[in-house]
Design a protein around this motif. Sequence first.
Motif, PDB file in Angstrom:
ATOM      1  N   ILE A   1       0.784  -1.208  -0.020  1.00  0.00           N
ATOM      2  CA  ILE A   1      -0.173   0.280   0.112  1.00  0.00           C
ATOM      3  C   ILE A   1       0.870   1.374   0.058  1.00  0.00           C
ATOM      4  CG2 ILE A   1      -1.809   1.338   1.505  1.00  0.00           C
ATOM      5  CD1 ILE A   1      -2.733  -1.368   2.253  1.00  0.00           C
ATOM      6  N   ALA A   2       0.561   2.583  -0.690  1.00  0.00           N
ATOM      7  CA  ALA A   2       1.376   3.415  -0.733  1.00  0.00           C
ATOM      8  C   ALA A   2       1.703   3.837   0.583  1.00  0.00           C
ATOM      9  CB  ALA A   2       0.607   4.686  -1.362  1.00  0.00           C
ATOM     10  N   ALA A   3       3.207   4.212   0.670  1.00  0.00           N
ATOM     11  CA  ALA A   3       4.074   4.479   1.967  1.00  0.00           C
ATOM     12  C   ALA A   3       3.810   3.685   3.117  1.00  0.00           C
ATOM     13  CB  ALA A   3       3.472   6.004   2.275  1.00  0.00           C
ATOM     14  N   ALA A   4       3.788   2.335   2.898  1.00  0.00           N
ATOM     15  CA  ALA A   4       3.659   1.390   3.677  1.00  0.00           C
ATOM     16  C   ALA A   4       5.066   0.953   4.380  1.00  0.00           C
ATOM     17  CB  ALA A   4       2.903  -0.230   3.181  1.00  0.00           C
TER      18      ALA A   4
ATOM     19  N   ARG B   1       1.871 -13.303  -7.914  1.00  0.00           N
ATOM     20  CA  ARG B   1       1.868 -11.662  -8.123  1.00  0.00           C
ATOM     21  C   ARG B   1       0.756 -11.187  -8.665  1.00  0.00           C
ATOM     22  NH1 ARG B   1       5.272  -9.996 -13.530  1.00  0.00           N
ATOM     23  NH2 ARG B   1       4.946 -12.144 -14.708  1.00  0.00           N
ATOM     24  N   ARG B   2       0.335 -10.037  -8.382  1.00  0.00           N
ATOM     25  CA  ARG B   2      -0.901  -9.232  -8.998  1.00  0.00           C
ATOM     26  C   ARG B   2      -0.450  -7.717  -9.505  1.00  0.00           C
ATOM     27  NH1 ARG B   2      -6.154  -7.664  -5.671  1.00  0.00           N
ATOM     28  NH2 ARG B   2      -4.628  -7.131  -4.247  1.00  0.00           N
ATOM     29  N   ASN B   3      -0.731  -7.744 -10.795  1.00  0.00           N
ATOM     30  CA  ASN B   3      -0.564  -6.223 -11.049  1.00  0.00           C
ATOM     31  C   ASN B   3       0.785  -5.658 -10.811  1.00  0.00           C
ATOM     32  OD1 ASN B   3      -0.831  -3.741 -12.246  1.00  0.00           O
ATOM     33  ND2 ASN B   3      -1.867  -2.704 -10.538  1.00  0.00           N
ATOM     34  N   THR B   4       2.042  -6.781 -10.978  1.00  0.00           N
ATOM     35  CA  THR B   4       3.294  -6.305 -10.334  1.00  0.00           C
ATOM     36  C   THR B   4       4.410  -6.594 -11.529  1.00  0.00           C
ATOM     37  OG1 THR B   4       2.816  -6.786  -8.043  1.00  0.00           O
ATOM     38  CG2 THR B   4       5.090  -6.615  -8.859  1.00  0.00           C
ATOM     39  N   GLY B   5       5.154  -5.717 -11.596  1.00  0.00           N
ATOM     40  CA  GLY B   5       6.418  -5.774 -12.746  1.00  0.00           C
ATOM     41  C   GLY B   5       7.731  -5.778 -11.833  1.00  0.00           C
ATOM     42  N   SER B   6       8.897  -6.294 -12.568  1.00  0.00           N
ATOM     43  CA  SER B   6       9.992  -6.134 -11.702  1.00  0.00           C
ATOM     44  C   SER B   6      11.259  -5.866 -13.016  1.00  0.00           C
ATOM     45  CB  SER B   6      10.484  -7.342 -10.929  1.00  0.00           C
ATOM     46  OG  SER B   6      10.572  -8.541 -11.752  1.00  0.00           O
TER      47      SER B   6
ATOM     48  N   ARG C   1      -4.274   0.621  -9.515  1.00  0.00           N
ATOM     49  CA  ARG C   1      -4.991  -0.569  -9.186  1.00  0.00           C
ATOM     50  C   ARG C   1      -4.106  -1.227  -8.109  1.00  0.00           C
ATOM     51  NH1 ARG C   1      -4.210  -4.139 -13.747  1.00  0.00           N
ATOM     52  NH2 ARG C   1      -4.701  -5.701 -12.272  1.00  0.00           N
ATOM     53  N   PRO C   2      -4.945  -1.890  -7.238  1.00  0.00           N
ATOM     54  CA  PRO C   2      -4.104  -2.291  -5.819  1.00  0.00           C
ATOM     55  C   PRO C   2      -3.163  -3.487  -6.804  1.00  0.00           C
ATOM     56  CG  PRO C   2      -6.191  -2.651  -5.632  1.00  0.00           C
ATOM     57  CD  PRO C   2      -6.142  -2.216  -7.016  1.00  0.00           C
ATOM     58  N   PHE C   3      -1.958  -3.843  -5.908  1.00  0.00           N
ATOM     59  CA  PHE C   3      -0.945  -4.755  -6.414  1.00  0.00           C
ATOM     60  C   PHE C   3      -0.378  -5.684  -5.254  1.00  0.00           C
ATOM     61  CE2 PHE C   3       3.616  -3.260  -6.082  1.00  0.00           C
ATOM     62  CZ  PHE C   3       3.155  -1.828  -5.628  1.00  0.00           C
ATOM     63  N   ASP C   4       0.038  -6.650  -5.385  1.00  0.00           N
ATOM     64  CA  ASP C   4       0.652  -7.417  -4.311  1.00  0.00           C
ATOM     65  C   ASP C   4       1.609  -8.587  -4.949  1.00  0.00           C
ATOM     66  OD1 ASP C   4      -0.696 -10.221  -3.765  1.00  0.00           O
ATOM     67  OD2 ASP C   4      -2.128  -8.735  -4.055  1.00  0.00           O
ATOM     68  N   PHE C   5       2.716  -9.127  -4.029  1.00  0.00           N
ATOM     69  CA  PHE C   5       3.222 -10.329  -4.460  1.00  0.00           C
ATOM     70  C   PHE C   5       3.896 -10.793  -3.392  1.00  0.00           C
ATOM     71  CE2 PHE C   5       7.458  -8.061  -3.701  1.00  0.00           C
ATOM     72  CZ  PHE C   5       7.297  -6.754  -3.828  1.00  0.00           C
ATOM     73  N   ALA C   6       4.327 -12.273  -3.579  1.00  0.00           N
ATOM     74  CA  ALA C   6       5.045 -12.906  -2.565  1.00  0.00           C
ATOM     75  C   ALA C   6       6.302 -13.328  -3.307  1.00  0.00           C
ATOM     76  CB  ALA C   6       4.213 -14.007  -2.319  1.00  0.00           C
ATOM     77  N   LEU C   7       7.315 -13.500  -2.515  1.00  0.00           N
ATOM     78  CA  LEU C   7       8.619 -13.824  -2.950  1.00  0.00           C
ATOM     79  C   LEU C   7       9.186 -15.216  -2.318  1.00  0.00           C
ATOM     80  CD1 LEU C   7      10.364 -10.530  -3.164  1.00  0.00           C
ATOM     81  CD2 LEU C   7       9.008 -11.697  -4.961  1.00  0.00           C
ATOM     82  N   ARG C   8      10.214 -15.809  -3.184  1.00  0.00           N
ATOM     83  CA  ARG C   8      10.888 -17.009  -2.555  1.00  0.00           C
ATOM     84  C   ARG C   8      12.174 -16.740  -3.002  1.00  0.00           C
ATOM     85  NH1 ARG C   8      10.001 -21.363  -5.580  1.00  0.00           N
ATOM     86  NH2 ARG C   8      12.129 -21.768  -6.273  1.00  0.00           N
ATOM     87  N   MET C   9      13.202 -16.593  -2.114  1.00  0.00           N
ATOM     88  CA  MET C   9      14.586 -16.543  -2.410  1.00  0.00           C
ATOM     89  C   MET C   9      15.336 -17.808  -1.874  1.00  0.00           C
ATOM     90  SD  MET C   9      17.089 -13.373  -1.614  1.00  0.00           S
ATOM     91  CE  MET C   9      17.590 -13.988   0.062  1.00  0.00           C
ATOM     92  N   ASP C  10      15.959 -18.564  -2.939  1.00  0.00           N
ATOM     93  CA  ASP C  10      16.867 -19.623  -2.614  1.00  0.00           C
ATOM     94  C   ASP C  10      18.387 -19.046  -2.683  1.00  0.00           C
ATOM     95  OD1 ASP C  10      14.623 -21.197  -2.871  1.00  0.00           O
ATOM     96  OD2 ASP C  10      14.875 -21.468  -5.148  1.00  0.00           O
TER      97      ASP C  10
END
Length: 312
Positions: free
Chosen positions: A15-18, A103-108, A136-145
């Motif tokens: 969320i903005a400024a979270a 991911r939703r509405n997310t680029g990297s 639009r709202p966006f969110d993502f979850a990551l996994r780092m090996d």
Amino acid sequence: MRSLASTALLAVMLIAAAALPSLLSAGTVYRWTDANGVSHYGDRQPQQATGPVSTVGTFTNTSVEPAAIARLRVQANRDGEYFAWADNLLAGPIEVMLHYRHRRNTGSAPALPARATVPAGGSAVVSVFRADDPDRPFDFALRMDSLPGHPSAAPRDTLYLLPLARDAAQESAQIDQGYGGTFSHDDPENRYAIDFAVPVGTVVLAARAGVVMQVESGFDRPGLDRAAYGGRANFIRLLHDDGTMSVYAHLKSDGVLVRPGQRVTAGQRIGLSGNTGFTTGPHLHFAVQVNRGMRLVSLPFRMQGVDLPPPH
């Protein structure tokens, strides 16, 4: 001795400024609003908040045993970008690979999966994220090996010393399992490992000079359940100047005599042998490894006073 790779998971609602916490252990996520009306999220209740503090969920770090190799952090800036940082917790280089869990509405940039090498005790940005559509709202979850070692290691031909005190080796040391042993030397990480059958408490010596890169000393028991005990051996990992790494495993509880970052010489006392982790009895597991692009591979080696079979 099983894999020493580790995986960190991080799920983030953006969320903005979270304010995005570092997720280090099981806990609660709190939400509150500051004097400017900005919503914040954190893993501790705030000292000052202009409104009620609510619980919005829980988080868990799922790092595998032994202790984590790296930590994954996400930090936001004022432009709506989110930086995924990898923090190296070892006293030697590591390689990491970052993946989406969803991911939703997310680029990297760079696009995932993305790799990075991180120096000893350092940090590196692996990728930067932002909303594809900022309205639009966006969110993502990551996994780092993460994996110990630099992928560009260039092994040199070296004669290793016997990694055991000479008197103990002469009296009782024998190779219990050699190259390609079917009990536990059946994968690339351990194919060229050797197991010395020695009593618990035998002095372990550095077979080659190097820097103590990684240690584990908190385990106290053996077991034959590979899934449960495969990553629970006490060990020392030494980093050599050509990027190769030697591993001394199944040490006794509190049997590590060196500390991460310490430089040791060939023949120096570094530990005490034991019987911890996935093992049928007391022994010292020794291997020389390199990282070959997010994959630990053991290498054949020469050792003074030990007749080793040719590579196969």
